[in-house]
Motif scaffolding. Structure first.
Motif, short mmCIF file in Angstrom:
data_model
loop_
_atom_site.label_atom_id
_atom_site.label_comp_id
_atom_site.label_asym_id
_atom_site.label_seq_id
_atom_site.Cartn_x
_atom_site.Cartn_y
_atom_site.Cartn_z
N GLN A 77 -8.57 6.29 2.76
CA GLN A 77 -8.13 5.89 0.89
C GLN A 77 -8.55 6.95 0.20
O GLN A 77 -10.02 6.69 0.41
N SER A 78 -7.93 7.12 -1.20
CA SER A 78 -8.71 7.27 -2.37
C SER A 78 -8.57 6.08 -3.20
O SER A 78 -7.38 5.80 -2.87
N ARG A 79 -9.57 6.78 -4.29
CA ARG A 79 -9.01 5.85 -5.00
C ARG A 79 -7.53 5.70 -6.22
O ARG A 79 -6.98 4.44 -6.32
N THR A 80 -7.57 7.10 -6.04
CA THR A 80 -5.72 7.32 -6.98
C THR A 80 -5.63 8.68 -5.80
O THR A 80 -6.54 8.99 -5.55
N GLN A 81 -4.29 8.40 -6.56
CA GLN A 81 -3.76 9.56 -6.32
C GLN A 81 -4.08 10.67 -6.19
O GLN A 81 -5.11 12.00 -5.77
N PHE A 82 -4.59 10.79 -7.65
CA PHE A 82 -5.18 11.44 -8.00
C PHE A 82 -7.21 12.24 -7.26
O PHE A 82 -6.89 13.90 -7.56
N ASP A 83 -7.40 11.54 -6.96
CA ASP A 83 -8.60 11.75 -6.52
C ASP A 83 -8.26 12.70 -4.80
O ASP A 83 -9.86 13.12 -3.96
N SER A 84 -7.09 12.53 -4.58
CA SER A 84 -7.01 12.44 -2.40
C SER A 84 -8.00 13.61 -2.30
O SER A 84 -7.00 14.69 -2.85
N PHE A 85 -7.63 13.99 -1.75
CA PHE A 85 -7.94 14.97 -0.37
C PHE A 85 -6.70 16.02 -0.16
O PHE A 85 -6.11 17.46 0.32
N VAL A 94 -3.50 5.54 -0.53
CA VAL A 94 -3.94 5.15 -1.92
C VAL A 94 -3.82 3.61 -2.08
O VAL A 94 -2.61 3.45 -2.17
N PRO A 95 -4.72 2.46 -2.60
CA PRO A 95 -4.37 1.47 -2.69
C PRO A 95 -3.56 0.78 -3.83
O PRO A 95 -3.31 1.62 -4.74
N GLU A 96 -2.44 -0.12 -3.42
CA GLU A 96 -2.07 -0.63 -5.15
C GLU A 96 -2.60 -0.29 -6.41
O GLU A 96 -2.47 0.03 -7.11
N THR A 97 -4.08 -1.46 -6.34
CA THR A 97 -4.90 -1.45 -7.49
C THR A 97 -6.24 -0.68 -7.25
O THR A 97 -6.97 -0.56 -5.92
N PRO A 98 -6.89 0.43 -7.81
CA PRO A 98 -7.80 1.08 -7.92
C PRO A 98 -8.86 -0.03 -7.14
O PRO A 98 -9.18 -0.97 -7.99
N TRP A 99 -10.28 0.59 -6.76
CA TRP A 99 -11.20 -1.02 -6.34
C TRP A 99 -12.49 0.13 -7.30
O TRP A 99 -12.22 0.68 -8.48
N PRO A 100 -13.02 -1.04 -8.02
CA PRO A 100 -14.18 -0.36 -8.81
C PRO A 100 -14.56 1.23 -9.04
O PRO A 100 -15.44 1.20 -7.32
N ASP A 101 -15.05 1.22 -10.09
CA ASP A 101 -15.10 2.57 -9.77
C ASP A 101 -16.51 2.87 -9.09
O ASP A 101 -16.91 4.62 -9.09
N MET A 121 0.71 -1.33 0.15
CA MET A 121 -0.08 -0.33 -0.12
C MET A 121 0.93 1.09 0.57
O MET A 121 1.53 1.15 0.90
N ARG A 122 0.62 2.00 -0.87
CA ARG A 122 1.07 3.57 -0.73
C ARG A 122 1.29 5.01 -0.25
O ARG A 122 -0.23 4.55 -0.37
N GLN A 123 1.85 4.89 0.55
CA GLN A 123 1.71 5.69 1.69
C GLN A 123 1.32 7.18 1.53
O GLN A 123 2.41 7.72 0.25
N LEU A 124 0.52 7.50 1.91
CA LEU A 124 0.62 9.15 1.59
C LEU A 124 2.01 10.16 2.64
O LEU A 124 1.41 11.70 2.64
N ILE A 125 3.00 9.49 3.37
CA ILE A 125 3.40 10.75 3.75
C ILE A 125 2.67 11.35 5.30
O ILE A 125 3.33 11.72 5.44
N LEU A 126 1.71 11.17 5.16
CA LEU A 126 0.89 11.24 6.19
C LEU A 126 -0.05 10.10 7.74
O LEU A 126 -0.04 9.28 7.36
N LEU A 127 0.84 10.37 9.08
CA LEU A 127 0.73 9.76 9.85
C LEU A 127 0.43 10.69 10.99
O LEU A 127 1.86 10.83 11.99
N ILE A 128 -0.88 11.35 11.04
CA ILE A 128 -1.61 11.84 12.18
C ILE A 128 -1.39 10.96 13.04
O ILE A 128 -2.27 11.16 13.31
N SER A 129 -0.33 11.59 14.32
CA SER A 129 -1.17 10.38 15.41
C SER A 129 -0.62 11.47 16.91
O SER A 129 0.45 11.49 17.11
N LEU A 130 -1.60 11.64 17.44
CA LEU A 130 -1.98 12.00 18.72
C LEU A 130 -0.91 13.52 18.39
O LEU A 130 -0.49 13.52 20.11
N ILE A 131 -1.54 14.59 17.29
CA ILE A 131 0.11 15.14 17.45
C ILE A 131 -0.50 16.67 18.12
O ILE A 131 -2.26 17.13 18.13
N VAL A 132 0.25 16.53 19.73
CA VAL A 132 -0.34 17.88 20.18
C VAL A 132 0.15 19.32 19.60
O VAL A 132 0.64 19.69 19.17
#
Length: 988
Positions: free
Chosen positions: A162-170, A29-36, A1-12
């Motif tokens: 997760q976002s279906r693709t990187q392009f879809d991510s918020f 983002v998953p390795e393979t996009p899920w059904p659209d 699974m490709r990570q988007l570099i964000l692990l917001i974990s209990l950040i004060v």
């Protein structure tokens, strides 16, 4: 699974003294996009034990509108089973609280924005799926409306969004803060507005909200970045109007200093506050920010290759009319590395934003193929074979096209008052504003009664003329009419189009009023003619479906203005009138029009018959059989692997370059689809362009494909849509059809494509810029790679006569493809000639709609493009191409039925004949325009053909899907089926 570099974990959030914590979530983002059909977004949920009902509290931080109105689907990740029962406790943009079940131990996927899939390209007309309805019995059985019961339910834990693709991510720029987080953050800030610095890799997207990222980081207004020598470096400052409306933001710069070295403040630019328009003129913009809104400021730093490596420091000062100025410090580390192309080959750098202010191709020199204007005497000028003689009042009194006189008398601009009519009286005191090789411009003053006249006229090297006449009243005056009269030689004024008419014979009389895109007309024949277009102050290009400006106030005059054709004994007069009006003292009004002498150039017949087009939408690769048939030019449309995204050919550059290299090795030229009517959502600079307001991207009510609704939210107009099953669709939005800086970008991009991808030109599909932009394009292509090609396609359903709308382009085009929505079997011979063929203008064209009509098309030297299909109909031109090659048509003289002395005619006026003459043989194309089979005999001028009637044979060769083989005698009566014809070779 490709990570988007964000692990917001209990950040004060200690930096901004916010006590709340950000939820523990991974954005990925998953390795393979899920059904659209599940939509673009989901949450990954962990259930620790089986349960009939579990509760979920998801802090999803959504910016898209109405999340509560979209369907929710929860699926077991292992089994694929869908949860039957979902009860919504609270759903808003911050939170989603649900109860659902039954569940097993394991992972579940929560899809929260499914929508209807539309696989057909065109315009997306579907939307999100309606919310589910929980079973009332299930809700009652588990007492899910009881808060105390809900509190006792076991928790399902959200592990990731997760976002279906990187392009879809918020993530990260579209994650909103909670109102509590935002309020605490702002409580510790002061001033009317806040400044947030942001790197180019994360464009500011939200216009009405700040991202939670800014609260977490709270790095303030100061910016730090790394650049290379020769890089055009871009970064952002976000201005958030935290306290009130902020009016008229201005941006100033200091020098960026590195010891004794510096980058001058002149090398810094804010694209939002001004720039260079498409015609080379500087301008400034007023930038206001409403309270609670965000205004991104995109700033560019022009770092020369000679820059000394080191850290450069300076300031950006942001001022406003109603707020105290603020200063953002800038620290830019310039590394001792040189980037080869300013950064342009890596779009994420946003270095190409400097293209917005490009002046490439702006000069007053002639384009290739046109000579410098030659003054024959004081009032007569040769414009590459088109000769204009002006009279003393600045109007043309003679216009010749390659020796053919077009005018029957002087063109007159007249003002009628109190029953008296007066024209302009003289231009003896003309002020020459421009006297260059490609453009001459003069200005002069006059007076007609109590009306002051300031006139300006220009003449260009291709036979184009432009007039703008300003009238101002020195006292109140009633005007009966202000009109433009163009008298044409009757022998020349045989055909016309415009004034509400399709291409036709010039009528005896015709009256028209302003309606739809009827702002122009053409009158003439294939040897000479005049195109005239009436304009208003906001004119900027052809009137299209996307561009319908108000009628010119001067000419339209609240419906009193109109057009006339008056055919007299020796001349045809085209009249543009404006009707009665009252001019008040001091009132000013502008009358503006453009003219072009036609034909603009000599027809390149050889190119028409040799340079054959392959145009196959999603599959642009020809076969060897196609190459063998003579394909020479390949148009790469959008929506394929080489050019996937509409009007932004900068995504699949490696694929495109590989394709072009392969085609060049096979002796082919490759042109690509690239226009500016709309712009794909895949545009890297989309968010920077959006920060410019509606300068480039058009306004609208939003809607369309869900990606647009989820990211752009509102303030746009959806346009062309192309489905991609493996990724998010190509969903374009309308561009502002005005003189925007995107034209500058477009032209710089054209030069980049030629240099880096080695394209051979552009295929244009209904564009709205004016001739000045096409001229720039032509100059850039000719400079970068002589021999590049521009061909233009249009749809008569959009422009109601594209040949009229685009005539001003014709000096710079190589080919026409006016065919979409044309009903060839219903068109008259004159309509074919004037609106489709291009022949009266010095061009030629191809057919399109339903494959055209192969028999009638031969009268104009036209076939369909291979292997274009419309409405499921394929018209294969290769059998006709074979006849062309066997005959050697590219070296023949084409003499059409429209000529004053055709070599071959017929005894039946419904059956027309066009001749292709060579030494010793002639090909005759016959076409029957009537609705029934017609009989005719050929009337042949044997002397003109250079053939002996007694020695010739007349043979119709076998042509697949066209005709059976047949022999004729010279005097034989020939039967021609309705809307069909023959190709007959006459040879000794």
């Amino acid at each position: 699974m490709r990570q988007l570099i964000l692990l917001i974990s209990l950040i004060v959030l200690t930096q901004c003294t916010i006590s709340s914590q950000v939820d523990e979530l991974t954005y990925s983002v998953p390795e393979t996009p899920w059904p659209d059909f599940y939509g673009h977004h989901r949450a990954v949920i962990q259930v620790d034990a089986p349960a009939d009902v579990v509760k979920l509290d998801l802090l999803w931080r959504r910016h898209d509108t109405a999340p509560e109105k979209k369907l929710f689907v929860i699926v077991n990740a292992e089994t694929g089973d869908t949860i039957k029962n979902i009860h919504r406790i609270e759903v808003n943009n911050e939170h989603c609280k649900l109860a659902f079940g039954p569940v097993q131990t394991g992972t579940y996927y929560f899809y929260y924005a499914p929508f209807k899939i539309q696989e057909e390209y065109g315009f997306y007309n579907k939307g999100y799926l309606r919310p589910e309805k929980a079973s009332s019995d299930w809700v009652q059985n588990y007492k899910l409306t009881d808060e105390s019961v809900l509190q006792q339910l076991p928790h399902a834990k959200a592990k990731a969004i997760q976002s279906r693709t990187q392009f879809d991510s918020f993530y990260p720029m579209e994650l909103i803060p909670t109102q509590e987080e935002k309020s605490k953050f702002l409580a510790e800030k002061s001033g009317d507005f806040l400044i947030f610095s942001e790197d180019r890799k994360d464009p500011i997207r939200m216009r009405d909200e700040i991202p939670v990222k800014w609260i977490i980081e709270d790095k303030g207004k100061d910016f730090e970045g790394k650049a290379m020598r020769n890089e055009y470096y871009a970064f952002q400052l976000g201005v958030y109007a935290s306290a009130k409306d902020v009016q008229n933001i201005q941006v100033q710069f200091s020098d960026l200093k590195n010891g004794k070295y510096s980058l001058s403040k002149e090398q810094l630019t804010c694209f939002n506050t001004g720039g260079i328009d498409p015609f080379g003129k500087p301008f400034t913009k007023k930038v206001d920010v409403e309270a609670g809104k965000v205004q991104p400021l995109w700033i560019g730093v022009d770092i020369p290759e000679s820059a000394k490596a080191g850290v450069y420091k300076g300031e950006v000062i942001i001022t406003a009319d109603n707020s105290a100025p603020q200063v953002a410090k800038v620290k830019l580390k310039v590394e001792d590395k040189v980037i080869a192309d300013r950064g342009d080959s890596e779009p994420w750098r946003h270095s190409r934003l400097r293209w917005l202010n490009s002046t490439l191709g702006i000069d007053d020199e002639p384009t290739a193929g046109y000579d410098p204007i030659k003054a024959i005497n004081d009032y007569t000028y040769d414009c590459t074979g088109k000769v204009v003689r002006l009279n003393a009042n600045g109007m043309p009194e003679s216009m010749k096209a390659f020796g053919t006189e077009i005018l029957a008398g002087p063109i007159a601009f007249t003002i009628k008052t109190k029953g008296q009519e007066a024209g302009l009286s003289g231009m003896s005191d003309i002020e020459l504003l421009n006297n260059s090789a490609g453009v001459m411009t003069g200005r002069w003053e006059d007076r007609v009664g109590t009306i002051n006249v300031l006139a300006e006229g220009s003449l260009e090297s291709d036979g184009y003329m432009h007039y703008k006449i300003n009238l101002s009243a020195s006292e109140d005056i009633k005007v009966d009419d202000i009109r433009l009269e163009i008298p044409l030689e009757k022998s020349v004024a045989r055909y016309m189009m415009g004034m509400g008419l399709e291409g036709c014979k010039v009528p005896q009389n015709h009256n028209a009023k302003w309606k739809g895109p009827h702002d122009s007309f053409w009158v003439g024949d294939t040897n000479g003619g005049i195109w005239c277009e009436l304009r208003g102050s906001d004119y900027n290009g052809p009137l299209l479906n996307l561009y319908q400006p108000d009628y010119p106030v001067s000419w339209h005059n609240d419906g009193k203005g109109g057009f006339k054709i008056d055919t007299q004994s020796t001349q045809v007069k085209a009249i543009c009138y404006s009707g009665k009006r009252t001019l008040k003292k001091g009132e000013q009004i502008d009358f503006e029009w453009a003219m072009l002498i036609t034909p603009v150039k000599h027809i390149n017949y050889e190119s028409q018959f040799v340079d054959r087009y392959y145009h196959n939408g999603g599959a642009p690769m020809p076969t060897q059989e196609d190459f063998d048939a003579g394909v020479k030019i390949i148009n790469v449309h959008h929506a394929n692997e080489y050019n996937p995204h509409i009007n932004y050919p900068f995504i699949a550059v490696d694929e495109m370059k590989g394709f072009i290299n392969d085609m060049h090795e096979k002796g082919q030229k490759v042109k690509i689809y690239n226009t500016v009517r709309e712009l794909t959502n895949y545009t890297t600079e989309l968010w920077a362009l959006r920060s410019l307001g509606n300068e480039i991207l058009g306004d609208g009510k939003g809607g369309g494909y869900p990606w647009l609704r989820e990211h752009l939210i509102d303030g746009y107009h959806p346009q062309w849509y192309q489905y991609f099953p493996e990724k998010s669709a190509d969903a374009s939005i309308v561009n502002t059809p005005s003189d925007s800086r995107w034209y500058n970008y477009y032209i710089e991009g054209l030069a980049w494509l030629v240099r880096n991808i080695d394209i051979d030109g552009l295929y244009l599909d209904d564009v709205s810029y004016d001739r000045r932009i096409v001229k720039r394009m032509r100059k850039v292509l000719d400079k970068e790679k002589p021999g590049c090609i521009l061909d233009l396609h249009s749809n008569t359903g959009f422009s109601k006569g594209p040949a009229t709308q685009y005539t001003e382009y014709f000096p710079y085009l190589d080919k026409l493809w006016f065919g979409e929505s044309f009903h060839y079997d219903k068109m008259s011979p004159e309509n074919w000639l004037v609106e489709v063929s291009g022949i009266p203008f010095g061009l030629m064209g191809d057919m399109l709609h339903r494959g055209g009509n192969r028999w009638l098309g031969m009268l104009y030297g036209m076939t369909v493009r291979h292997p274009w299909v419309t409405d499921g109909v394929l018209c294969d031109p290769r059998p006709i191409w074979k006849v062309w090659d066997d005959f050697g048509i590219h070296t023949a003289q084409m003499v059409g039925f429209w000529e004053s002395k055709p070599y071959v005619t017929t005894t039946n006026p419904n059956v027309k004949a066009t001749v292709y003459k060579k030494d010793g043989k002639t090909l005759v194309a016959l076409g029957n325009f009537s609705e029934k089979t017609e009989q005719c005999q050929l009337i042949i001028d044997w002397n003109s053909l250079g053939l002996s009637k007694e020695k010739v044979s007349l043979q119709a060769p076998l042509v697949k899907d066209f005709q059976a083989a047949k022999s004729f005698s010279a005097n034989e009566t020939i039967s021609v089926e309705a809307k069909k014809g023959w190709m007959i070779i006459i040879a000794e």
